[in-house]
Design an enzyme around this catalytic site. Structure first.
Site, PDB file in Angstrom:
ATOM      1  N   LYS A 105      30.225  23.904 -33.505  1.00  0.00           N
ATOM      2  CA  LYS A 105      30.659  22.567 -33.947  1.00  0.00           C
ATOM      3  C   LYS A 105      29.956  22.125 -35.216  1.00  0.00           C
ATOM      4  O   LYS A 105      30.539  21.449 -36.064  1.00  0.00           O
ATOM      5  CB  LYS A 105      30.423  21.529 -32.859  1.00  0.00           C
ATOM      6  CG  LYS A 105      28.964  21.401 -32.515  1.00  0.00           C
ATOM      7  CD  LYS A 105      28.671  20.522 -31.346  1.00  0.00           C
ATOM      8  CE  LYS A 105      27.196  20.616 -31.012  1.00  0.00           C
ATOM      9  NZ  LYS A 105      26.725  21.921 -30.513  1.00  0.00           N
ATOM     10  N   VAL A 132      34.401  21.828 -29.402  1.00  0.00           N
ATOM     11  CA  VAL A 132      34.428  20.453 -28.899  1.00  0.00           C
ATOM     12  C   VAL A 132      34.782  20.462 -27.421  1.00  0.00           C
ATOM     13  O   VAL A 132      35.748  21.103 -27.002  1.00  0.00           O
ATOM     14  CB  VAL A 132      35.474  19.595 -29.642  1.00  0.00           C
ATOM     15  CG1 VAL A 132      35.452  18.166 -29.113  1.00  0.00           C
ATOM     16  CG2 VAL A 132      35.231  19.609 -31.136  1.00  0.00           C
ATOM     17  N   GLU A 190      17.389  18.888 -24.192  1.00  0.00           N
ATOM     18  CA  GLU A 190      16.463  19.805 -24.846  1.00  0.00           C
ATOM     19  C   GLU A 190      15.095  19.162 -25.042  1.00  0.00           C
ATOM     20  O   GLU A 190      14.940  17.947 -24.950  1.00  0.00           O
ATOM     21  CB  GLU A 190      17.037  20.228 -26.200  1.00  0.00           C
ATOM     22  CG  GLU A 190      18.428  20.822 -26.011  1.00  0.00           C
ATOM     23  CD  GLU A 190      18.883  21.653 -27.193  1.00  0.00           C
ATOM     24  OE1 GLU A 190      18.026  22.250 -27.866  1.00  0.00           O
ATOM     25  OE2 GLU A 190      20.089  21.700 -27.427  1.00  0.00           O
ATOM     26  N   LYS A 205      31.315  16.464 -33.288  1.00  0.00           N
ATOM     27  CA  LYS A 205      32.549  16.736 -32.541  1.00  0.00           C
ATOM     28  C   LYS A 205      33.647  15.741 -32.915  1.00  0.00           C
ATOM     29  O   LYS A 205      34.820  16.112 -33.038  1.00  0.00           O
ATOM     30  CB  LYS A 205      32.255  16.698 -31.047  1.00  0.00           C
ATOM     31  CG  LYS A 205      31.364  17.878 -30.621  1.00  0.00           C
ATOM     32  CD  LYS A 205      30.733  17.641 -29.263  1.00  0.00           C
ATOM     33  CE  LYS A 205      29.891  18.832 -28.824  1.00  0.00           C
ATOM     34  NZ  LYS A 205      29.045  18.493 -27.650  1.00  0.00           N
TER      35      LYS A 205
END
Lengths: 428, 428
Positions: A105, A132, A190, A205
């Site tokens: 993306k 996406v 993350e 996206k």
């Protein structure tokens, strides 16, 4: 029958899923594509690493150029991520007449038009369904399913991490920081969550979706972005009281071909279908002039869901190879981009203000809204927990972004306002 | 540039929508398809009838053969409905090398394989996105979006009339007959509602979805069908108490390529996304081995939503014409059909029984379940409003259809049971 030969760049989560599906679904894929598909070479970061999937070690290389330069390879599947270096790999692959399937993306949001132009010039397919909303075939839907319609609005929950966090906050009354920490422990967020929680991932996206939906090249810098790190427990609690859930929504709108695209925490009326999309699931709501309201729901990430989209693109490439029509689909972008100004962008707003608790305060505040011709749908005033402070919650009617900017600027110099705690968009 | 010439069969609701979109979106359609599209001839029932859309009277004819036989016409758009005569028109059009776009679920459910075989033989496209779930591009999604996956379950709310009726009954506690009457007055149900309320319309659509999802030719007679006319207020109220909504669900399942397809009132756990699909909206839930849970939501009928799908198919035909690849897509059906037996079909059941209100009754009933090895998830017993009668609600664990047939047969000769009021499938 000679198989179609695939070179894979990357063998992380999605790459492993691609290998699993291509190896595990051979008979079905042959039925669909009309030709065997074989993964011939795989570029990995570290050849010594243990894998979750059985792979002939002779197929591995640590140099992506080994894959790109191999004249036997028909299709490159790029699931390694990265931007500049990866773009160089993909452009070289296209220059060598290879078709490309990518889940990237970041790359497509930043360099999509350049890559797609190179592909058309070289009669190559470049397909990116997985970039996406993971397993939801939304790109095909926008290009083909709604080719007949004029799409006027796309609203997406396109980032699973933030939707997981907001869902948890809403269900458990927990704070942003506690839930983020838990999400990081579970692997849903993350270690450095910035790209997710500050809305950049969603903005990339939405750049892709807006481009396809409105048939004009929207750029990442056209997207106005605000993340969820400022969303408080109180915002969610007040939202609930008024019948709303708070979601990180990407919203792309087009009226008379004038476009606006944004990503921001949004109060969504809980009767709206997108308000019920919870946890790591994604959904894209599409409104078309003719079709009306539609919504597409599914897993936004994960090994096999994302790999499903990658391999579906691979099947399309193979079908096109058999027909000899790769890279010959009509361009789906054929309009000039025209952006809305702040005066043309208009929506409802939720504001939460901490104000002094004395007579005349509400009058001063509503006076500001009146000056900028912003009319109000509802106002709640209640004592705050703080000393001699009150809390005021306002939901406006549709107001232009320019007018709201004026209101917020005026509030800065209004002595009775101690703190503008929150300003969020309202939908539905 | 020479336009692609379209002949329209039928100018009812959907036909009018097709004319509106093709005339109103000329520039966009040109951008998408790369060629102008022109509606040249329209077969109507009655030329004298007043129309809601401006049409050159010279284009109208009362004889469909005028359209089929016109050598100038490239594409036939069939939105007149009907089966045998319409099939003859379409087969003749294909024999003459014309491409066909149809919204006719009855025709495709009954004669799809024959028509598609003729189309392949003559290198013609036959596209039918509008035949299922109106504006939702579910046929493209099953053929292309999930070409890489093995779909194991499709659940559809594919009939808007029955979903409207059940939604109203659920929200207002109203009876089936009152809501049906209201739906007829509002035009949501036909004067003879049999095809909708008895599930036949949904069964036809599920025939098409199961064929595409499982890549094997499912026939209408393979679908087990039960309508909603027996659903009572009490069933809905009990369902709610246990956390379920009652929906008319088409359910197609495949395990190891063994298929079952059914349409029946189903209690759906209200945390399931399809439980929240209300009113005349449609939704198709698709479960794939790799992708997991997905759902596609939108308007299931109506002039413009259905016409959106028809015209999107028309755009695909025009794109294929430009590439010279009409009728050359790989067949999406390549598996042999294998049907599950009643012993292989298994699901949870909801039963509502009226029984004698005396000692030992529950023991006798549970004894029957035990004999057929059907285990129970929950049992509620409560006094009925009737004299010396009790009501028993049972939800079973997964049980084979064969075992449940045994239980129901045994209940017939069980003296303590006065009446098996309801037996419904349970999902989620």
């Amino acid at each position: 029958m000679k198989p179609v030969k695939v070179g894979l760049l990357g063998l992380g989560t999605v790459g492993t899923g691609v290998v699993r599906i291509v190896e595990g679904h051979q008979a079905d894929l042959f039925g669909q594509a009309g030709s065997p598909i074989s993964i011939e070479k795989i570029a990995v970061k570290n050849m010594a690493k243990l894998r979750n999937v059985a792979i002939d070690a002779g197929k591995l290389t640590e140099d992506p150029w080994d894959v790109i330069n191999d004249p036997e390879i028909d299709v490159i599947v790029e699931v390694m991520g990265g931007i500049d270096q990866t773009k160089a790999y993909i452009l070289e692959a296209i220059a060598r007449g290879k078709h490309v399937v990518t889940a990237n993306k970041d790359l497509m949001a930043l360099h999509g038009p350049e890559i797609l132009a190179a592909a058309r010039e070289n009669r190559c397919d470049v397909l990116y369904e997985a970039s996406v909303a993971g397993g939801i075939p939304i790109i095909r839907t926008l290009i083909e399913g709604f080719s007949s319609d004029r799409i006027t609005k796309i609203m997406g929950i396109v980032n699973g991490t933030t939707n997981y966090i907001l869902t948890k906050m809403s269900r458990e009354g927990a704070s942003y920081h506690d839930v983020l920490k838990e999400a990081q422990e579970l692997g849903y967020a993350e270690a450095d969550p910035t790209s997710d929680v500050e809305g950049l991932d969603a903005a990339r996206k939405m750049t892709i979706l807006a481009t396809l939906g409105f048939r004009a090249n929207v750029a990442l810098e056209d997207v106005s972005v605000k993340g969820i790190s400022s969303v408080g427990k109180d915002d969610i609690a007040f939202g609930k009281r008024l019948g709303y859930e708070i979601k990180l929504l990407g919203i792309a709108e087009s009226q008379d071909d004038f476009i606006s695209v944004s990503v921001q925490p949004t109060l969504v009326k809980n009767s709206h279908p997108i308000a019920a999309v919870n946890g790591v699931f994604n959904a894209v709501y599409v409104y078309g002039e003719a079709v009306g309201e539609t919504m597409f729901y599914g897993p936004g990430a994960g090994e096999l869901p994302t790999a499903t989209s990658v391999v579906a693109d691979l099947v399309t490439v193979v079908k096109n190879l058999k027909l000899g029509v790769n890279g010959m689909q009509a361009a789906s972008v054929f309009k000039e981009k025209k952006l809305k100004t702040d005066a043309q962008i208009s929506y409802k707003n939720f504001l939460r203000l901490h104000v002094e608790d004395r007579a005349g305060v509400l009058a001063k505040i509503t006076q500001v809204f009146a000056e900028y011709e912003v009319s109000l749908e509802s106002v709640i005033q209640q004592p705050s927990t703080e000393h001699s402070e009150a809390e005021i919650i306002v939901i406006t009617h549709n107001a232009s972004k320019a007018a709201m900017n004026g209101v917020l600027q005026a509030f800065e110099s209004l002595d009775v306002i101690r703190n503008v705690k929150s300003v969020y968009r309202v939908e539905g």
